[in-house]
Design a protein around this motif. Structure first.
Motif, PDB file in Angstrom:
ATOM      1  N   ALA A  40      -5.842  -1.864  -9.748  1.00 47.93           N
ATOM      2  CA  ALA A  40      -5.298  -1.360  -8.755  1.00 47.93           C
ATOM      3  C   ALA A  40      -6.287  -1.237  -7.667  1.00 47.93           C
ATOM      4  O   ALA A  40      -7.611  -1.444  -8.126  1.00 47.93           O
ATOM      5  N   GLN A  41      -5.766  -1.250  -6.649  1.00 43.61           N
ATOM      6  CA  GLN A  41      -6.726  -1.246  -5.348  1.00 43.61           C
ATOM      7  C   GLN A  41      -6.778   0.121  -4.547  1.00 43.61           C
ATOM      8  O   GLN A  41      -5.835   0.432  -4.639  1.00 43.61           O
ATOM      9  N   ARG A  42      -7.849   0.738  -4.203  1.00 42.73           N
ATOM     10  CA  ARG A  42      -8.051   1.677  -3.300  1.00 42.73           C
ATOM     11  C   ARG A  42      -8.393   1.677  -2.113  1.00 42.73           C
ATOM     12  O   ARG A  42      -9.586   0.784  -1.945  1.00 42.73           O
ATOM     13  N   GLU A  43      -8.207   2.009  -1.211  1.00 42.91           N
ATOM     14  CA  GLU A  43      -8.752   2.074   0.326  1.00 42.91           C
ATOM     15  C   GLU A  43      -8.816   3.424   0.677  1.00 42.91           C
ATOM     16  O   GLU A  43      -8.057   4.212   0.813  1.00 42.91           O
ATOM     17  N   ASP A  44     -10.209   3.677   1.339  1.00 43.25           N
ATOM     18  CA  ASP A  44     -10.535   5.048   1.741  1.00 43.25           C
ATOM     19  C   ASP A  44     -10.595   4.892   3.455  1.00 43.25           C
ATOM     20  O   ASP A  44     -10.997   3.816   3.801  1.00 43.25           O
ATOM     21  N   GLY A  45     -10.356   6.004   4.002  1.00 43.26           N
ATOM     22  CA  GLY A  45     -10.514   5.756   5.477  1.00 43.26           C
ATOM     23  C   GLY A  45     -10.495   7.158   6.117  1.00 43.26           C
ATOM     24  O   GLY A  45     -10.385   8.184   5.309  1.00 43.26           O
TER      25      GLY A  45
ATOM     26  N   GLN B  16     -15.485  14.696   8.806  1.00 40.53           N
ATOM     27  CA  GLN B  16     -15.838  14.721   7.457  1.00 40.53           C
ATOM     28  C   GLN B  16     -14.992  14.222   6.508  1.00 40.53           C
ATOM     29  O   GLN B  16     -15.102  13.760   5.232  1.00 40.53           O
ATOM     30  N   GLU B  17     -13.699  14.652   6.682  1.00 44.84           N
ATOM     31  CA  GLU B  17     -12.651  14.465   5.766  1.00 44.84           C
ATOM     32  C   GLU B  17     -12.066  12.942   5.772  1.00 44.84           C
ATOM     33  O   GLU B  17     -11.860  12.367   6.828  1.00 44.84           O
ATOM     34  N   THR B  18     -11.909  12.520   4.447  1.00 40.04           N
ATOM     35  CA  THR B  18     -11.095  11.090   4.515  1.00 40.04           C
ATOM     36  C   THR B  18      -9.947  11.198   3.610  1.00 40.04           C
ATOM     37  O   THR B  18      -9.523  12.286   2.879  1.00 40.04           O
ATOM     38  N   ARG B  19      -9.210  10.164   3.575  1.00 35.50           N
ATOM     39  CA  ARG B  19      -7.937   9.921   3.218  1.00 35.50           C
ATOM     40  C   ARG B  19      -7.946   8.490   2.389  1.00 35.50           C
ATOM     41  O   ARG B  19      -8.802   7.869   2.612  1.00 35.50           O
ATOM     42  N   ALA B  20      -7.039   8.473   1.425  1.00 32.33           N
ATOM     43  CA  ALA B  20      -6.807   7.166   0.873  1.00 32.33           C
ATOM     44  C   ALA B  20      -5.389   6.852   0.296  1.00 32.33           C
ATOM     45  O   ALA B  20      -4.627   7.805   0.616  1.00 32.33           O
ATOM     46  N   ARG B  21      -5.243   5.475   0.061  1.00 30.27           N
ATOM     47  CA  ARG B  21      -4.017   4.889  -0.271  1.00 30.27           C
ATOM     48  C   ARG B  21      -4.448   3.823  -1.476  1.00 30.27           C
ATOM     49  O   ARG B  21      -5.608   3.264  -1.568  1.00 30.27           O
ATOM     50  N   THR B  22      -3.403   3.417  -1.982  1.00 29.61           N
ATOM     51  CA  THR B  22      -3.669   2.591  -3.307  1.00 29.61           C
ATOM     52  C   THR B  22      -2.508   1.401  -3.399  1.00 29.61           C
ATOM     53  O   THR B  22      -1.408   1.740  -2.561  1.00 29.61           O
ATOM     54  N   ARG B  23      -2.744   0.464  -4.207  1.00 26.91           N
ATOM     55  CA  ARG B  23      -1.672  -0.580  -4.322  1.00 26.91           C
ATOM     56  C   ARG B  23      -1.769  -1.100  -5.778  1.00 26.91           C
ATOM     57  O   ARG B  23      -3.020  -1.291  -6.263  1.00 26.91           O
ATOM     58  N   ALA B  24      -0.844  -1.256  -6.244  1.00 27.85           N
ATOM     59  CA  ALA B  24      -1.000  -1.543  -8.035  1.00 27.85           C
ATOM     60  C   ALA B  24      -0.940  -3.049  -7.975  1.00 27.85           C
ATOM     61  O   ALA B  24      -0.462  -3.830  -7.054  1.00 27.85           O
ATOM     62  N   LEU B  25      -1.443  -3.718  -9.078  1.00 27.38           N
ATOM     63  CA  LEU B  25      -1.601  -5.108  -9.271  1.00 27.38           C
ATOM     64  C   LEU B  25      -0.068  -5.424  -9.885  1.00 27.38           C
ATOM     65  O   LEU B  25       0.445  -5.014 -10.766  1.00 27.38           O
ATOM     66  N   LEU B  26       0.373  -6.760  -9.115  1.00 32.37           N
ATOM     67  CA  LEU B  26       1.510  -6.975  -9.594  1.00 32.37           C
ATOM     68  C   LEU B  26       1.529  -8.454 -10.564  1.00 32.37           C
ATOM     69  O   LEU B  26       2.540  -8.484 -11.432  1.00 32.37           O
TER      70      LEU B  26
ATOM     71  N   TRP C 244       0.937  -1.326  -0.027  1.00 28.91           N
ATOM     72  CA  TRP C 244      -0.138  -0.102  -0.080  1.00 28.91           C
ATOM     73  C   TRP C 244       0.791   1.167   0.228  1.00 28.91           C
ATOM     74  O   TRP C 244       1.993   1.055   0.719  1.00 28.91           O
ATOM     75  N   THR C 245       0.475   2.497  -0.609  1.00 31.85           N
ATOM     76  CA  THR C 245       1.082   3.453  -0.783  1.00 31.85           C
ATOM     77  C   THR C 245       0.632   4.249   0.636  1.00 31.85           C
ATOM     78  O   THR C 245       0.056   3.849   1.621  1.00 31.85           O
ATOM     79  N   ASP C 246       1.685   5.245   0.982  1.00 35.63           N
ATOM     80  CA  ASP C 246       1.431   6.163   2.254  1.00 35.63           C
ATOM     81  C   ASP C 246      -0.310   6.785   2.007  1.00 35.63           C
ATOM     82  O   ASP C 246      -0.718   7.140   0.824  1.00 35.63           O
ATOM     83  N   TRP C 247      -0.801   6.876   2.993  1.00 35.00           N
ATOM     84  CA  TRP C 247      -2.069   7.533   3.170  1.00 35.00           C
ATOM     85  C   TRP C 247      -1.915   9.049   2.499  1.00 35.00           C
ATOM     86  O   TRP C 247      -0.857   9.745   2.679  1.00 35.00           O
ATOM     87  N   SER C 248      -2.897   9.257   1.721  1.00 35.66           N
ATOM     88  CA  SER C 248      -2.758  11.080   1.171  1.00 35.66           C
ATOM     89  C   SER C 248      -3.020  11.883   2.415  1.00 35.66           C
ATOM     90  O   SER C 248      -3.275  11.530   3.631  1.00 35.66           O
TER      91      SER C 248
END
Length: 334
Positions: A87-92, A65-75, A52-56
């Motif tokens: 690619a996958q994205r995760e919000d929090g 109210q504000e969210t952040r996201a991170r992603t990871r690429a398909l290998l 996973w990348t670092d959180w935005s």
């Protein structure tokens, strides 16, 4: 199984509702299942993703109210050839708690009536808490009430008499009816628009009323009148009345009822009253011999010509005694 091929079925496994709210967007889990009747002893490689990348970065420091996201690429993709997300994205959420809310006061109420009508009182007013402190916000300082002075003017003080003197004065006559007097003084003078003392400081009563021979008695003289002239010789007058007339066998009042006296005997021709001297004028020369002067005017000038006022309105004196500069000068050539 149709035609000797295994059919792959894909379904999305969704978590319960309460868990879904905490999962990032795009976090669906895809499962590939072998169809019924296919052997499952073979090895199938699943979709493989990187770290996973670092959180935005969050733009705020608090709040839900504000969210952040991170992603990871398909290998690598599935060995079975199934679908893999590129690619996958995760919000929090950026923060686990809302922003602090400081306590806030409401508007002040109107001032109360003054506690005193004079002599210094106070008025008070209050204000409610419009917003309580939340999530670690600052509490309201304890200033929900305040007071201010009012009606500071002194209270009126009414005049008050002292008691009458205990003793009466001796009777004014030994017989035939006289007067005795007693006095009282003011103990407290009226102040600050208080009521003045009512009545007189002097009280009289009749005394020695038995008959007797009564000589004429004068009353006290009146005050002198104003002079009837301001100069050149005038007259002032005063008079008196009979306080007690004489009885038949009494003596008449001696002396005169009216008196006159001279006043303002100064000659009208010599009356002259000056104002103060004015400032000196600038010197008439900046060097050498100069003159400066000052003037005044008469306030009162009466009489024919008023000789004392003539030629006395101006005063002069020498000034600027500094020598003037004399420059060198050549004669003509010979």
């Amino acid at each position: 199984v149709e035609g000797g091929h295994a059919a792959l079925l894909r379904r999305e496994e969704r978590p319960p509702e309460h868990a879904r709210r905490q999962m990032p967007t795009g976090s669906s889990v895809l499962l590939e299942l072998l169809a019924d009747g296919l052997p499952n002893s073979g090895h199938f490689e699943e979709c493989r993703y990187g770290e996973w990348t670092d959180w935005s970065e969050c733009r705020t420091t608090c709040g839900l109210q504000e969210t952040r996201a991170r992603t990871r690429a398909l290998l690598s993709r599935r060995s079975s050839g199934g679908y893999c997300e590129p690619a996958q994205r995760e919000d929090g959420q950026c923060h686990s708690m809302d922003c602090p809310v400081d306590c806030a006061w409401g508007a002040w109420a109107s001032w109360s009536s003054c506690s005193a009508t004079c002599g210094g009182g106070s008025m008070t007013r209050r204000r409610p808490v419009a917003q309580q402190a939340l999530w670690g916000g600052a509490e309201c300082e304890p200033h929900g009430a305040e007071a201010t002075p009012c009606n500071m003017q002194p209270c009126p003080v009414d005049c008050q008499w002292n008691d009458w003197s205990p003793d009466w004065s001796p009777c004014s006559r030994p017989c035939g009816g006289g007067r005795a007097v007693r006095m009282r003084s003011i103990g407290v003078h009226a102040k600050y628009s208080g009521k003045p003392c009512a009545g007189s400081p002097r009280e009289e009563r009749v005394c020695n009323v038995m008959d007797c021979t009564q000589d004429c008695v004068w009353a006290v003289w009146s005050r002198w009148s104003q002079c009837d002239k301001t100069c050149g010789g005038g007259v002032r007058v005063r008079s008196r009345d009979v306080a007690l007339p004489r009885s038949i066998d009494g003596r008449a009042c001696d002396g005169e009822r009216i008196q006159t006296t001279q006043c303002n005997q100064d000659s009208c021709e010599r009356q002259c009253l000056w104002e103060e001297w004015r400032e000196w004028s600038p010197c008439s020369a900046s060097c050498g011999a100069g003159v400066r002067e000052r003037r005044r005017q008469t306030v009162i000038q009466s009489g024919d010509g008023a000789p004392d006022c003539v030629d006395k309105d101006t005063e002069r004196q020498n000034c600027s005694h500094r020598p003037c500069l004399v420059h060198c000068r050549w004669d003509d050539w010979g």
